[in-house]
Design a protein around this motif. Structure first.
Motif, PDB file in Angstrom:
ATOM      1  N   MET A 189       0.567 -16.054 -84.487  1.00  0.00           N
ATOM      2  CA  MET A 189      -0.028 -16.153 -86.280  1.00  0.00           C
ATOM      3  C   MET A 189       0.892 -16.535 -86.817  1.00  0.00           C
ATOM      4  O   MET A 189       2.061 -16.411 -86.605  1.00  0.00           O
ATOM      5  N   VAL A 208       3.400 -17.652 -90.131  1.00  0.00           N
ATOM      6  CA  VAL A 208       3.891 -16.921 -91.261  1.00  0.00           C
ATOM      7  C   VAL A 208       4.020 -17.359 -92.159  1.00  0.00           C
ATOM      8  O   VAL A 208       4.487 -16.830 -93.515  1.00  0.00           O
ATOM      9  N   GLU A 264       2.387 -20.713 -94.224  1.00  0.00           N
ATOM     10  CA  GLU A 264       1.221 -21.427 -94.925  1.00  0.00           C
ATOM     11  C   GLU A 264       1.206 -22.277 -96.058  1.00  0.00           C
ATOM     12  O   GLU A 264       2.259 -22.025 -96.464  1.00  0.00           O
ATOM     13  N   TRP A 268       5.225 -17.800 -97.654  1.00  0.00           N
ATOM     14  CA  TRP A 268       5.193 -16.810 -96.629  1.00  0.00           C
ATOM     15  C   TRP A 268       3.619 -16.401 -96.679  1.00  0.00           C
ATOM     16  O   TRP A 268       3.797 -15.934 -97.669  1.00  0.00           O
ATOM     17  N   ARG A 269       3.334 -15.551 -95.679  1.00  0.00           N
ATOM     18  CA  ARG A 269       2.114 -14.860 -95.232  1.00  0.00           C
ATOM     19  C   ARG A 269       2.722 -13.152 -95.116  1.00  0.00           C
ATOM     20  O   ARG A 269       3.031 -12.951 -94.224  1.00  0.00           O
ATOM     21  N   ALA A 315       1.104 -10.631 -95.714  1.00  0.00           N
ATOM     22  CA  ALA A 315       0.679  -9.557 -94.862  1.00  0.00           C
ATOM     23  C   ALA A 315       0.822  -9.310 -93.201  1.00  0.00           C
ATOM     24  O   ALA A 315       1.569  -8.797 -92.627  1.00  0.00           O
ATOM     25  N   ARG A 316       1.464 -10.881 -92.929  1.00  0.00           N
ATOM     26  CA  ARG A 316       1.967 -10.954 -91.558  1.00  0.00           C
ATOM     27  C   ARG A 316       3.302 -10.690 -91.554  1.00  0.00           C
ATOM     28  O   ARG A 316       3.781 -10.788 -90.489  1.00  0.00           O
ATOM     29  N   ASN A 367       5.184  -8.035 -93.101  1.00  0.00           N
ATOM     30  CA  ASN A 367       4.170  -7.225 -93.224  1.00  0.00           C
ATOM     31  C   ASN A 367       3.875  -6.419 -91.902  1.00  0.00           C
ATOM     32  O   ASN A 367       5.005  -5.811 -91.470  1.00  0.00           O
ATOM     33  N   GLU A 368       3.046  -7.200 -91.549  1.00  0.00           N
ATOM     34  CA  GLU A 368       3.117  -6.689 -89.699  1.00  0.00           C
ATOM     35  C   GLU A 368       4.035  -6.871 -88.871  1.00  0.00           C
ATOM     36  O   GLU A 368       3.835  -5.381 -87.292  1.00  0.00           O
ATOM     37  N   LEU A 369       4.781  -7.465 -89.201  1.00  0.00           N
ATOM     38  CA  LEU A 369       6.312  -8.069 -88.117  1.00  0.00           C
ATOM     39  C   LEU A 369       7.102  -6.668 -88.052  1.00  0.00           C
ATOM     40  O   LEU A 369       7.659  -6.486 -87.417  1.00  0.00           O
ATOM     41  N   GLU A 426       5.759  -3.523 -86.745  1.00  0.00           N
ATOM     42  CA  GLU A 426       6.064  -4.255 -85.338  1.00  0.00           C
ATOM     43  C   GLU A 426       7.552  -3.034 -84.844  1.00  0.00           C
ATOM     44  O   GLU A 426       7.696  -2.706 -83.761  1.00  0.00           O
TER      45      GLU A 426
END
Length: 58
Positions: free
Chosen positions: A1, A3, A5, A19-20, A22-23, A25-27, A30
């Protein structure tokens, strides 16, 4: 996915890379959960919005 766009510029002159959030923040989530190494680099015009979350992940 990805990061980053392409989003339309507010002045209508093409698009800009952002930067996306939400992505990212997911990284970070994790990374915090696993402790696995995380390297983030990018060439976006306005990275300041993510500076706080990225700095606190070290």
């Amino acid at each position: 996915m990805a990061v980053i766009e392409e989003v339309p510029r507010s002045d209508g002159a093409g698009a800009e890379r952002q930067w996306r959030e939400a992505r990212i923040n997911e990284l970070l989530t994790e990374h915090e959960r696993t402790g696995a190494p995380l390297f983030v680099a990018g060439t976006v015009e306005r990275p300041a919005r993510m500076a706080g979350p990225l700095a606190s992940a070290s």
